[in-house]
Scaffold this active site. Structure first.
Site, mmCIF file in Angstrom:
data_model
loop_
_atom_site.group_PDB
_atom_site.id
_atom_site.type_symbol
_atom_site.label_atom_id
_atom_site.label_comp_id
_atom_site.label_asym_id
_atom_site.label_seq_id
_atom_site.Cartn_x
_atom_site.Cartn_y
_atom_site.Cartn_z
ATOM 1 N N ASP A 129 -6.703 -32.948 -16.181
ATOM 2 C CA ASP A 129 -7.994 -32.257 -16.245
ATOM 3 C C ASP A 129 -9.169 -33.230 -16.063
ATOM 4 O O ASP A 129 -9.058 -34.420 -16.368
ATOM 5 C CB ASP A 129 -8.065 -31.620 -17.647
ATOM 6 N N GLU A 165 -7.503 -32.728 -11.325
ATOM 7 C CA GLU A 165 -8.600 -31.802 -11.037
ATOM 8 C C GLU A 165 -9.875 -32.604 -10.783
ATOM 9 O O GLU A 165 -10.420 -33.213 -11.696
ATOM 10 C CB GLU A 165 -8.816 -30.870 -12.237
#
Ligand SMILES: *[C@@H]1O[C@H](CO)[C@@H](O)[C@H](O)[C@H]1NC(C)=O
Ligand SMILES: *[C@@H]1O[C@H](CO)[C@@H](O)[C@H](O)[C@H]1NC(C)=O
Ligand SMILES: *[C@@H]1O[C@H](CO)[C@@H](O)[C@H](O)[C@H]1NC(C)=O
Ligand SMILES: *[C@@H]1O[C@H](CO)[C@@H](O)[C@H](O)[C@H]1NC(C)=O
Ligand SMILES: *[C@@H]1O[C@H](CO)[C@@H](O)[C@H](O)[C@H]1NC(C)=O
Ligand SMILES: *[C@@H]1O[C@H](CO)[C@@H](O)[C@H](O)[C@H]1NC(C)=O
Ligand SMILES: *[C@@H]1O[C@H](CO)[C@@H](O)[C@H](O)[C@H]1NC(C)=O
Ligand SMILES: *[C@@H]1O[C@H](CO)[C@@H](O)[C@H](O)[C@H]1NC(C)=O
Ligand SMILES: *[C@@H]1O[C@H](CO)[C@@H](O)[C@H](O)[C@H]1NC(C)=O
Ligand SMILES: *[C@@H]1O[C@H](CO)[C@@H](O)[C@H](O)[C@H]1NC(C)=O
Ligand SMILES: *[C@@H]1O[C@H](CO)[C@@H](O)[C@H](O)[C@H]1NC(C)=O
Length: 554
Positions: free
Chosen positions: A235, A259
């Protein structure tokens, strides 16, 4: 094929195989896979109950790891051989204004698991259950920030937080001083200031501090090994300095996909050198725009984005996570109802260079818009597997990709190319043996794709099968091909000679003419291969038994 008959022995055999060969899965291993992404809290309950779940309340709805185990048949039947689950670690409890941390992205103690989803044994059982099926486990991890609820939202750093809750750090000296990100053009600001806001600050871990870095590197190594994880989705990668990531990836020792939430390929490219790759946001934005705007969307911009990723990412686009929906973006059907467009859209991840990812619920036609509406409970769909559903389409897409890989291994290492078209409402993508024709024209359009002989794709009179309908076309005497869409439907062509091996995909139209049509298919090529292995194992055991029995009788 006797899939169920072979199953028990398949399980036995793969248990033995996997306990011997529990090797870390590399990016190359992952390229052959396709990934089903789910939010654990919203996928299934282990006790089979189906409580109501109002997404707007942002509360835990009851899904857990045992629930995932109970629905692996559903995922595998669609042809997926990897599952990405939402973050597993202990999260902050009780955040009245922002709701529960049911999604898992508000970690508080990364050394403990989120008890809402089950115990350590439950997570290990999930990992084991996946491996017994020859499937991979991908876990979502966050290292950029931890979360504590401030006791006074109008106060400033560092007074209003109970740092002892934030494990394994436990003190303010492991975090960057408080400042909320205000300038996305200032990379220092993006990396060292905080996400979130005064009522729910995402406290930015000081990843410039080498002690902190070592703790995080040791942590990821332990987590991957403890739960036998095959890949990581990482993330908020652009919020941590780039130099942090290579060490993180090497300590993880498995495929890492990050990400980096931005549409700029040049900005993202350096991160594909630190982690194995990224979730391909630039292409996602182009695809989403092209389809959400109907016929006025520009499909040429998809080709443009893909070409940039092929040129600038490390390993081209082969290691990217290729997706069209996820937990942070509105589902296509929140704005588009025309099912011909929906079908064109869902195809994208399966026919380009990247590793396909399907976000749970897309196969059930879910229509949730922005977060939190796009985190619906899947049990409310009844896990429909009807023949005319998107579920069945996804199954065909996975079969087509598996068939393309097994027919021509170069599929995984040959870049997709685009054939120039007369309109921006159609797109033609060649990735042998697949030729995919997409359109955003909608269900009342009949647009034409032109594949001129100068594209050099085919010889004269080659029979091609559209694996979505099993209808066939034949190339002209110069190898060219013109195809007109009926009602805005997409097409995925394969040469008929590429279809005769697995028997799962339009094999009536293949050159050997045996086996079944796609609607009657029994699952992915992998499932069939496993069944064959299972039967082989059964025969081997039986032979052994007979030999032993024979010996005893003599
Ligand atoms: C099923 O599990 C949920 C979540 O753990 C729990 O709230 C519910 O009471 C259970 N239902 C039954 C019938 O056991
Ligand atoms: C919260 O912090 C502000 C600013 O420091 C202070 O004025 C206020 O008294 C604090 N409120 C409480 C309840 O502590
Ligand atoms: C770095 O982090 C460690 C461990 O979290 C902490 O003890 C130390 O004070 C930090 N160093 C600095 C300079 O902030
Ligand atoms: C960039 O952000 C950092 C951290 O907020 C700040 O210290 C620095 O002054 C900023 N630089 C510029 C040029 O604004
Ligand atoms: C894209 O990112 C690159 C590299 O960070 C930067 O130089 C460029 O200005 C960015 N382009 C846009 C349009 O923001
Ligand atoms: C469509 O996108 C392409 C590639 O980005 C661009 O060159 C072209 O001008 C666009 N066409 C329209 C009509 O916007
Ligand atoms: C085309 O899609 C629209 C929008 O969903 C729908 O109202 C219409 O019935 C569809 N037409 C056909 C022929 O399927
Ligand atoms: C399909 O069948 C043809 C003709 O029998 C054969 O030449 C070809 O090798 C087969 N394709 C595959 C992938 O086995
Ligand atoms: C396999 O794909 C490569 C790259 O596209 C192509 O050159 C080759 O001819 C293909 N082989 C077959 C048997 O189709
Ligand atoms: C291919 O199979 C489909 C479905 O079985 C059938 O409708 C179609 O006519 C077949 N085409 C040819 C050329 O055999
Ligand atoms: C395909 O369409 C192009 C453009 O309209 C035309 O020039 C060509 O002759 C067509 N080819 C065939 C085989 O129909």
């Amino acid at each position: 094929m006797k899939y169920l008959g072979g199953f028990a022995t398949t399980t036995l055999l793969s248990t033995v195989l996997f306990s011997i060969t529990a090797l870390a899965a590399s990016a190359d291993d992952w390229t052959k896979r396709s990934i089903y992404q789910l939010v654990t809290d919203r996928f299934a309950l282990g006790n089979g109950s189906t409580p109501s779940c109002d997404t707007s309340k942002k509360k835990y709805c009851g899904g857990n790891w045992q629930g995932i185990i109970s629905k692996l048949d559903y995922i595998q039947e669609m042809g997926f051989d990897a599952v990405w689950i939402s973050p597993v670690v202990e999260n902050v409890e009780g955040t009245p204004s922002d709701g529960d941390a049911y999604h898992g992205y508000w970690a508080q103690n990364i050394n403990a698991l989120n008890a809402h989803f089950g115990s350590s044994d439950d997570l290990k059982s999930l990992s084991k259950a996946l491996h017994e099926r020859g499937m991979y486990l991908m876990v979502d991890v966050v290292v950029n920030h931890l979360v504590a609820v401030p006791s006074n939202t109008s106060s400033v750093w560092p007074e209003p937080f109970d740092y002892s809750l934030l494990q394994p750090f436990g003190g303010s000296d492991s975090f960057h001083p408080q400042c909320f990100i205000s300038d996305y053009n200032n990379q220092t600001d993006v990396e060292q200031c905080w996400l979130g806001d005064a009522s729910l600050p995402l406290m930015d871990v000081d990843t410039e501090n080498s002690t902190v870095v070592d703790i995080l590197y040791d942590w990821i190594k332990d987590v991957v090994s403890e739960y036998n994880i095959d890949g990581l989705r990482v993330d908020t990668v652009k919020h941590v300095r780039q130099e942090f990531w290579p060490g993180f990836a090497s300590n993880a020792g498995v495929y890492t996909v990050g990400e980096v939430y931005i549409g700029n390929v040049s900005y993202i490219a350096p991160y594909t050198r630190g982690l194995d790759s990224v979730l391909d946001y630039p292409t996602y934005f182009a695809v989403y725009d092209a389809f959400t705007n109907g016929p006025s969307g520009n499909m040429s911009s998809i080709a443009d984005a893909v070409t940039q990723t092929q040129n600038q990412y490390n390993h081209g686009a082969f290691y990217v996570g290729s997706f069209v929906e996820n937990q942070d973006n509105p589902r296509l059907q929140s704005t588009v109802s025309d099912q011909s467009i929906v079908k064109n859209f869902i195809i994208w991840p399966f026919i380009n260079d990247g590793i396909p990812i399907l976000y749970y619920g897309q196969e059930q036609g879910y229509q949730g818009g922005d977060d939190p509406a796009n985190r619906e409970a899947l049990w409310l769909s009844g896990y429909n597997t009807d023949e005319n559903s998107l579920f069945t389409l996804v199954k065909t897409l996975n079969s087509a990709r598996k068939q393309a890989i097994s027919y021509n291994q170069s599929f995984l290492t040959t870049q997709a190319s685009f054939i120039t078209q007369p309109s921006t409402s159609v797109l033609a993508i060649s990735k042998p043996p697949l030729l995919t024709l997409l359109t955003n024209g909608g269900n009342s359009s009949s647009l034409t794709w032109n594949i001129p002989s100068s594209a050099g794709l085919y010889d004269a009179n080659v029979m091609l099968v559209d694996v979505l309908t099993c209808e066939t076309v034949t190339t002209a005497s110069d190898g060219s091909l013109n195809v007109t869409s009926s009602n805005g439907s997409p097409k995925i062509f394969m040469p008929s000679q590429a279809l005769n091996t697995s028997g799962t995909l339009c094999s009536k139209n293949g050159t050997d003419g045996s086996s079944t049509s796609p609607s009657k298919s029994t699952g992915s090529a992998r499932a069939l291969i496993q069944a064959d292995v299972g039967i082989l194992a059964a025969v081997t055991w039986l032979t052994l038994f007979v030999v032993v029995l024979g010996t005893m009788l003599v």
